[in-house]
Design a protein around this motif. Structure first.
Motif, short mmCIF file in Angstrom:
data_model
loop_
_atom_site.label_atom_id
_atom_site.label_comp_id
_atom_site.label_asym_id
_atom_site.label_seq_id
_atom_site.Cartn_x
_atom_site.Cartn_y
_atom_site.Cartn_z
N LEU A 2 0.83 -1.21 0.00
CA LEU A 2 0.00 0.00 0.00
C LEU A 2 0.86 1.26 0.00
O LEU A 2 0.60 2.20 -0.76
CB LEU A 2 -0.95 -0.01 1.20
N THR A 12 -5.40 4.29 -2.90
CA THR A 12 -5.67 2.93 -2.46
C THR A 12 -6.99 2.86 -1.69
O THR A 12 -7.36 3.79 -0.99
CB THR A 12 -4.52 2.40 -1.58
N ILE A 14 -9.75 -0.06 0.44
CA ILE A 14 -10.06 -1.39 0.97
C ILE A 14 -11.46 -1.71 0.50
O ILE A 14 -12.39 -0.91 0.69
CB ILE A 14 -9.99 -1.43 2.50
N SER A 16 -13.93 -4.65 1.21
CA SER A 16 -14.06 -5.79 2.11
C SER A 16 -15.50 -6.28 2.18
O SER A 16 -16.44 -5.49 2.11
CB SER A 16 -13.61 -5.36 3.51
N SER A 27 -9.14 1.33 9.53
CA SER A 27 -8.40 1.33 8.27
C SER A 27 -7.29 2.37 8.21
O SER A 27 -6.22 2.10 7.65
CB SER A 27 -9.37 1.53 7.09
N ASN A 30 -4.34 1.30 10.75
CA ASN A 30 -3.69 0.04 10.39
C ASN A 30 -3.13 0.00 8.97
O ASN A 30 -2.15 -0.70 8.73
CB ASN A 30 -4.65 -1.13 10.58
N TYR A 31 -3.78 0.70 8.04
CA TYR A 31 -3.41 0.57 6.63
C TYR A 31 -3.11 1.90 5.94
O TYR A 31 -2.76 1.92 4.76
CB TYR A 31 -4.52 -0.14 5.84
#
Length: 160
Positions: A2, A12, A14, A16, A27, A30-31
């Protein structure tokens, strides 16, 4: 991956099958993906006035399931454009990757195969979660890449 993509100008997301109300709060930390770039399953919500204040209240009714064939619909509805890269890890991601690969120009569809029980998790064809069966069988014919965590990743989690 990422961070690598973002450093090269990619936006980017997510996408899900999990609940968007669960995914959005975790999100970004963590990302590095802000809540508005998370697409997920959702419950019906309703505007109400409670104690004199306007609020949005989640209702006990499913609004949208962002899984399997729902993922391309979620992308279309939320993002508004077909991705040029899509990464998944289970058969439930096949339709998202098919949708991505059907666009014009160069495309990348990749499945992460969770094969490293020592450093992360291992699940495969007969797993109760994260089944990677049909996508694994169809990868070569569809130009999808399968990446093995055990064989292809030097590290899985960053050193802290």
């Amino acid at each position: 991956m990422l961070a690598y993509l973002r450093a090269r100008g990619f936006k980017t997301f997510i996408v899900s099958g999990g609940g968007i109300q669960f995914m959005r709060p975790i999100s970004e930390n963590n990302y590095g993906i802000p809540p508005e770039q998370v697409v997920g399953s959702s419950a019906v919500a309703e505007f109400q006035i409670k104690d004199g204040k306007p609020v949005v209240v989640r209702q006990p009714k499913v609004d949208f399931i962002n899984d399997k064939a729902g993922k391309p619909v979620g992308i279309y509805e939320h993002i508004g454009r077909r991705p040029i890269l899509a990464f998944g890890n289970a058969d439930a991601d096949m339709q998202m990757i098919e949708y991505t690969m059907a666009g014009e120009g160069r495309r990348l569809g990749l499945f992460v195969h969770h094969t490293d029980a020592d450093r992360e998790y291992a699940y495969d064809r007969d797993s109760h979660v994260g089944v990677l069966d049909k996508a694994h069988d169809q990868a070569d014919a569809n130009g999808w890449i399968i990446v093995s965590m055990e064989d292809d990743w030097k590290s899985i989690f960053p050193e802290r």
